[in-house]
Scaffold this active site. Structure first.
Site, PDB file in Angstrom:
ATOM      1  N   ASN A  28      -5.513  -9.398  -7.897  1.00 21.72           N
ATOM      2  CA  ASN A  28      -5.612 -10.052  -6.598  1.00 21.72           C
ATOM      3  C   ASN A  28      -6.947 -10.765  -6.383  1.00 21.72           C
ATOM      4  OD1 ASN A  28      -6.398  -7.151  -6.560  1.00 21.72           O
ATOM      5  ND2 ASN A  28      -7.125  -7.645  -4.512  1.00 21.72           N
ATOM      6  N   CYS A  76      -8.998  -6.836   1.511  1.00 26.98           N
ATOM      7  CA  CYS A  76      -9.097  -5.428   1.900  1.00 26.98           C
ATOM      8  C   CYS A  76     -10.532  -4.928   1.884  1.00 26.98           C
ATOM      9  CB  CYS A  76      -8.245  -4.564   0.966  1.00 26.98           C
ATOM     10  SG  CYS A  76      -6.490  -4.914   1.073  1.00 26.98           S
ATOM     11  N   THR A  79       0.828  -1.211   0.000  1.00 25.00           N
ATOM     12  CA  THR A  79       0.000   0.000   0.000  1.00 25.00           C
ATOM     13  C   THR A  79       0.855   1.250   0.000  1.00 25.00           C
ATOM     14  OG1 THR A  79      -1.903  -1.064   1.052  1.00 25.00           O
ATOM     15  CG2 THR A  79      -1.697   1.323   1.331  1.00 25.00           C
TER      16      THR A  79
END
Length: 382
Positions: free
Chosen positions: A149, A325, A70
């Site tokens: 992802n 996330c 990130t």
């Protein structure tokens, strides 16, 4: 217990944990200190940097340490915008990037930058032709992930790099968090790529550590200002135990990489072949070379993804909805949405993500439980 959620995070390897503990106990000096303890710490810091550079096939001064993917994504996107804002305010990315990239882009848009979000095809991949058509005279950055992802699609990095060779002033960034150790390093480290970001906890290193490749000669504004660490580009006292542990973890990851990738591919194929026999399964990941060997995303139509996840959890099998996330926010997969998958199907999506420690025996147990749950859900929805 069966852990099939390695794209969310991986377990720290025992040897890596030993390194972390040893450095914490024996080399606690600040690498910026002038005394002997500081010099010893600095020596280990640069040894880790050198080892990572060698493993990645780059120069030592092209490796920079971060807190993870990130931060790395934010740094490249915003750092490029700050550094090159006098030359242009146009950025190109894809519609299926990780939130670290997409939210950085949204923040820049509020500051007057323009962002082009490339569409994806039915397999979640962008087109190099679309990218070329989006390039403008004021384009300063192209940011495209290596491996999605959520569904595991591998983006056409080599094709994009070929396009960008005609535009040497545009920064080219790759988010390779899901791509390390998956047999595609040569593609990720294409000579036209300027920045690549990695996260240690995706390959058995501790959380809170990562690294970035920055090609020599490329300029990037710092986001972290302070004492001038990392060549004045990323200030803050270095997390030396985690850095040393990550270097070791990367070495272990890349040992016999081809064999490990083949093992993950075989497990993925076993599960893929089994679950696709069921009529209410919609599969989004494929078994082609355009998809990573470790990610499998599919639905049991009519059953919400979180329901499926918790049903497997009762059997001590750990999977996830699409992105870790976003999973607790109960939002529809951004990737599936970009692929124009209807919400009623996308909300059923689950993700299996493997690593080199998973086995075919675990896959066999998984499909046995899958069949049991499938028929339970079928009765409920009939």
């Amino acid at each position: 217990m069966i852990y099939f959620d390695n794209s969310a995070t991986t377990k720290v390897a025992p040897q890596v944990l030993e390194t972390y503990s040893k450095v914490s106990k024996q080399i606690w000096g600040n690498p910026s200190s002038l005394h002997a303890l500081g010099e010893k710490a600095f020596g280990l810091l640069e040894q880790a940097r050198s080892q990572i550079a060698e493993l990645m096939g780059v120069e030592q001064d092209e490796i920079f340490f971060t807190s993870g993917g990130t931060e790395g994504d934010n740094w490249v996107v915003k750092g490029t915008a700050i550094e090159k804002r006098m030359h242009g305010k146009h950025i190109i990315t894809s519609s299926v990037e990780h939130p670290a990239v997409l939210n950085s882009m949204a923040q820049l848009e509020k500051l007057g930058f323009e962002v082009t979000y490339l569409p994806v095809d039915e397999n979640g991949r962008v087109s190099a032709a679309d990218l070329e058509g989006a390039i403008r005279s004021d384009t300063i950055l192209v940011s495209i992930m290596a491996v999605n992802n959520e569904i595991g699609a591998i983006q056409p990095i080599d094709e994009i790099a070929a396009v960008l060779r005609a535009y040497p002033k545009i920064h080219f960034h790759i988010d390779a968090v899901q791509g390390i150790g998956k047999g595609i390093q040569q593609m990720i480290m294409n000579e036209r790529v300027d920045f690549v970001t990695f996260s240690g906890h995706k390959f058995h290193a501790p959380r809170g550590i990562g690294f970035m490749f920055k090609r020599r000669g490329r300029k990037l504004a710092p986001l972290m200002s302070g004492g001038g660490q990392e060549k004045n580009l990323r200030s803050g006292t270095e997390n030396l135990p985690a850095i040393a542990a990550m270097a070791k973890s990367l070495r272990l990851l890349l040992e016999e990489e081809e064999k490990k990738v083949q093992k993950q591919f075989e497990i993925k194929k076993f599960i893929y072949d089994y679950v696709t026999k069921f009529p209410k399964v919609t599969m989004f990941s494929q078994m082609t070379a355009d998809f990573a060997p470790h990610i499998l995303c599919f639905t049991i139509d009519g059953v919400r993804g979180e329901t499926i996840v918790h049903a497997f959890e009762e059997h001590e099998i750990y999977i996830s909805t699409t992105s870790a996330c976003s999973s607790k926010k109960h939002v529809v997969s951004g990737t599936l949405n970009a692929m124009n998958i209807p919400d009623k199907i996308a909300t059923s999506a689950i993700r299996i993500s493997l690593d080199e420690h998973n086995s075919l025996a675990e896959a066999r147990e998984f499909v046995g439980v899958f069949e049991q749950l499938y028929h339970q859900f079928e009765k409920i929805n009939s």
